[in-house]
Every structure is written in C-alpha cells, then in structure tokens.
Design an enzyme around this catalytic site. Structure first.
Site, PDB file in Angstrom:
ATOM      1  N   ASP A  11       0.867  -1.177   0.000  1.00 51.34           N
ATOM      2  CA  ASP A  11       0.000   0.000   0.000  1.00 51.34           C
ATOM      3  C   ASP A  11       0.905   1.228   0.000  1.00 51.34           C
ATOM      4  OD1 ASP A  11      -2.073   1.752   0.145  1.00 51.34           O
ATOM      5  OD2 ASP A  11      -2.919   0.978   2.005  1.00 51.34           O
ATOM      6  N   ASP A 105      -2.723   2.269  -6.177  1.00 51.89           N
ATOM      7  CA  ASP A 105      -1.627   2.276  -5.201  1.00 51.89           C
ATOM      8  C   ASP A 105      -1.630   1.086  -4.259  1.00 51.89           C
ATOM      9  OD1 ASP A 105      -3.973   3.052  -3.938  1.00 51.89           O
ATOM     10  OD2 ASP A 105      -2.957   4.384  -2.532  1.00 51.89           O
ATOM     11  N   GLU A 106      -2.335   0.022  -4.609  1.00 50.97           N
ATOM     12  CA  GLU A 106      -2.497  -1.070  -3.656  1.00 50.97           C
ATOM     13  C   GLU A 106      -2.642  -2.390  -4.406  1.00 50.97           C
ATOM     14  OE1 GLU A 106      -5.575  -2.100   0.044  1.00 50.97           O
ATOM     15  OE2 GLU A 106      -5.975  -0.432  -1.320  1.00 50.97           O
TER      16      GLU A 106
END
Length: 513
Positions: A11, A105-106
């Site tokens: 993350d 983003d993860e």
C-alpha cells in the site's frame, strides 16, 4: 491459511499527496490535500502532515480548509498517478505472475507462486527489497504487509504505515487480532460495527468468543459465519491475477445545484459518453444502464434499464440514460448525477445495430419536439415584446430603465474560467511550461491572473511569478517523471544493483517524500 507468510500486500503511503510532494520540492514536509476544489469537493488524499491536523480522505473539502487553512490544496493529476502506478505494478509483476491490483496504489502478491519466497526469512527479504526498489524507481514510499492470508497481509500493511514493513508469523494471528477494533475486519463497515457495538462486541476477541451461532443470529448466516472465521484469523481467499469488474460508471458532483432541466439532460448525456469511453477502454460491453440522481435534499434515486443485449454503442447508452431521467423528478435541484453500465461482457450483439437505430429515431423525435418547443417559446416572447413596447419609457432612470432595476454596466454573468478555452483554465496543482522560465505548477489563479511556482522534482524549491491568464508564453504541460534518471532494474529481483541493496528498516523511520 498458509504455513508461511508468502502473501504480500503493498500500500503506497498517502499516494496522491506524496506524489505531489515528490513533484513539488516546495511542498515537501508541508500539509498537502488533493481532491475536488469546488464548494462540494471532497478530499481524495491528505499528506501525513495534513492528517496530523485532522484532515482525512472522503472529508468535505470545506471542512478540510477549516482544519488546515494553510495547507496546499491541489486538483488530482491522474496522468502522473497512473504513470507511477504502472511502474510499481511492473515491479510487482517481476515477483510473481499472481498480482491482484486493488487500486492504483495497492495490490496483493503471491510470493510463493513466483518462487521468490517460501519462509519468513525469504519473504521479509523480498519485502524489504521491494520497498527499496520502489523508492529508487519512483521516489515514493510504500508499506508492506506479509502474512499467510490476504486479510492479515492487508492488516499488516496498515499497521506498518507509514513507510514500514510488518510480517505476521503464522500461528500468531489470533493474538495479534484480539485487541483490534472489529472495524479492521473486511465487511465490517459503520452500520455493522454499530450493530456489533450495541451487542457488546467492540474488539475482535469479542467476536471469537461469541461463537459462530451468535454472530449468525446477529448478522445472518453468510456474514456471521464468515466474520467468525476471520475473527480467528482464517482467510483462504486466493490471490487472483485479474479482478473482474462488475460495472463501469462515472459521476459528477456540482458546485451549485442544477435546476434547469435541459442542463440536467445535457450533463446526463455527457456522463453517458464518458461512461462508454471507459467501457471501450476496458474492452467491455454492458447490458444494463443505470442512472443515479442525488437531489438538493441529499435523497438519492437510482433507475436502471436492461437492454436486449450487451452494448458499447454511445447512442444506445445515452438514450437509455435520457429515458431513465424522464422518470425522475428533479424539482428543487440536482447536486449529483451518475451514469453506469452493469452486466458486463466481452462482446456486443449484432442485433444491437437495430437497437441503436431505434435510439437514433427516438433522438430525432426528441430533437423535433425540442424544436417545436423552442418555436413556441419564440412566438410567446414575440407576443410579450409586442405587448410591452411602452415599457422602454418607464419612469425611473434617465436612460429609461426601471427605477428598481440593478445597474449591470460593466458586469458579466459568466465566471472567468468559463470565458476561457478549457485548456487555459488554470487549476491549482496543474503543470505548466513558460517559454522563458521553464516547467512549473499553478499555485492559484483569479481576477485574470495566474501564479506559478517554477520548479522540477529534482531541483530546489523554485521562484514564484504571476502572469495574465492569456499570456501567450504560458502553456499547460504534461507532468514530469518523479525521478530524473531512469533506473535499470531488469535484473531485479534475481540480483539487486548495488544502488538498491542497502539495508531497509522495518520500523518505518524514513519520512515520506
């Protein structure tokens, strides 16, 4: 559950805001808020400096400005974020063929499937190297969680933030989870959390102790049973390389409620076109068109229409959305509109050409009706004008206007941004290039002026200058990469270059850019 912590969850830390800080040296170490800047905008991401002032994602922007009046407020730059995300996902893909992206983003990574880790020591080494190479390639930090299941890996990365690594050893799951809030478990949102709180269950250990039967009684069979297993640390969901989207949708919130029915319909048609573009970009089609309308009183209405088959025809989707709008009462104003398509497929049916033709016929009929209505309005206006010609000599001002009429000499109804071409609307945070001063970004604009700070990701904080909004030497620009020199990571993870092989703390001492 696995016997080794070989599921990794990455993350990125405060992704949008951190990217903006990395791109803008003058903002490093300062509170930054990214999101919609209008009256009804919401926070997408806040830097950790802003979070310490109470700002968080999904907060109304007006509230954020009250909490952090001196923060930098910027519009999102998705071209930059997608570029960085692509770099990160490519790095993850080098670790394993099983990478499950959750957002820009993860992502989850199955390290065992990639053959790069089979025990705690090797998993930790990969996690540490990953954080180092991401920092070197993108200039940003990410937090890593490692565990024997997806649920625990995600919890671990959250606990490791910011810029840290946490590995949960198999067999320690229940002990770790026991004191945590029930809200940390997947599927426990505000409503479920409140329901459990009223039953006296606030931490995960309460759920484990309550037993499956009690949770089933409170939450239903499926949810209760699943929650009981998760409370004991069990989660056997696999990492899936491709997450199949169930729908595609777009929506807009308006700074001022829309009252004009024609404007509402125009916005719906515009959203439908954007939705179809996203559908086509994904190589999909859909069968059900959905319209979402949030009215002035925050009540939200959803209407849907199922077509004869899946389509990606913009005319079909636009006309279906327009028909759905006809059944919605927009009296009082509309604050949000959305158009979506569900029932996705990888093909379109040939017979939908006939459906598109039907839709075009309906559009022609509507256009003819609109023309008749406009003609009637013109006739009525002509009649009113003929009946009111003597009003031009109404006593009052010397020029003949009525005494109580407002004096609008020199005024304009349209805001300045609407008088300029779309490409020249200078929004805070946007990239620009000046013929003399080079690359910069917009700090703010108004009353015909735009203020720009000239700096690049690899330079010291730059100087600020102000220009007219129509300055011919100032142009919009594309974002610059966050790292000046490309890094060769073709040999990673088999062997890291020396520049990437330094020790990395698992405690998160490093600060976000």
């Amino acid at each position: 559950m696995r016997a080794a912590p070989t599921i990794l969850h990455l993350d990125m830390d405060a992704f949008y805001a951190s990217a903006e800080q990395a791109a803008k040296p003058s903002l490093r170490g300062k509170p930054v808020v990214v999101g919609g800047l209008g009256m009804r905008g919401v926070v997408a991401t806040a830097s950790y400096e802003a979070r310490r002032l109470g700002v968080h994602s999904a907060m109304p922007m007006a509230q954020a400005r009250r909490l952090a009046p001196n923060a930098a407020y910027l519009v999102p730059r998705f071209a930059l974020y997608r570029s960085v995300s692509d770099q990160v996902m490519e790095l993850l893909g080098r670790l394993s063929p099983l990478v499950e992206p959750l957002s820009l983003d993860e992502a989850f990574v199955d390290l065992e499937a990639g053959g790069v880790a089979d025990d705690s020591a090797s998993a930790r080494l990969v996690g540490e190297q990953l954080r180092t190479v991401i920092r070197t390639v993108t200039g940003l930090s990410g937090s890593v969680g490692l565990a024997g299941s997806k649920m625990l890996a995600k919890i671990a990365s959250e606990e490791a933030k910011p810029n840290g690594l946490l590995l949960i050893e198999p067999g320690t799951e229940r002990e770790l989870l026991a004191p945590m809030s029930v809200r940390i478990l997947p599927g426990v949102g505000p409503a479920t959390g409140d329901h459990l709180r009223r039953a006296g269950m606030t931490v995960v250990s309460h759920l484990a102790e309550a037993g499956e039967a009690e949770l089933v009684r409170l939450l239903g069979k499926a949810h209760g049973a699943a929650l009981h297993r998760m409370a004991q640390g069990y989660d056997d969901r696999p990492v899936v390389a491709e997450r199949d989207a169930k729908s595609v949708s777009v929506e807009d919130t308006f700074d001022v409620d829309l009252h004009d029915r024609a404007r509402v319909r125009t916005e719906v048609e515009r959203l439908a076109a954007r939705c179809v573009q996203r559908l086509r970009d994904a190589g999909r089609s859909g069968r059900t068109v959905v319209l979402k309308v949030r009215r002035y009183d925050f009540s939200t209405l959803t209407r849907s229409e199922t077509l004869r088959g899946p389509t990606d025809d913009p005319t079909v989707v636009r006309e279906a959305a327009a028909r759905l709008l006809e059944a919605v009462d927009t009296t009082g104003g509309v604050r949000l509109l959305g158009v979506g398509v569900t029932g996705l497929a990888d093909f379109t049916q040939e017979d939908l050409f006939a459906q598109a033709a039907d839709a075009r016929q309906a559009a022609d009929a509507r256009q003819a009706a609109d023309a008749r209505q406009a003609a009637d309005a013109r006739h009525a206006a002509d009649a009113r004008h003929a009946a009111g010609e003597s009003a031009a000599t109404t006593p009052g001002k010397p020029d003949g206007t009525a005494a109580d009429a407002p004096d609008t000499a020199g005024a304009t109804d349209a805001p300045e941004s609407e008088e300029q071409p779309a490409a020249r609307r200078w929004q805070a945070g946007r990239d620009v290039r000046h013929a003399v001063h080079g690359h910069g970004w917009v700090q703010g604009s108004g009353v015909g002026r735009v203020t720009v700070r000239f700096e690049e990701p690899w330079t010291p904080p730059g100087r600020v200058r102000t220009f007219g909004v129509d300055d011919p030497e100032l142009r919009p620009a594309d974002p610059l990469p966050l790292v000046r020199d490309a890094v060769d990571y073709s040999s990673w993870p088999a062997s890291l270059p020396k520049s990437l092989s330094g020790p990395v703390s698992a405690e998160g001492e490093e600060s976000s850019p």
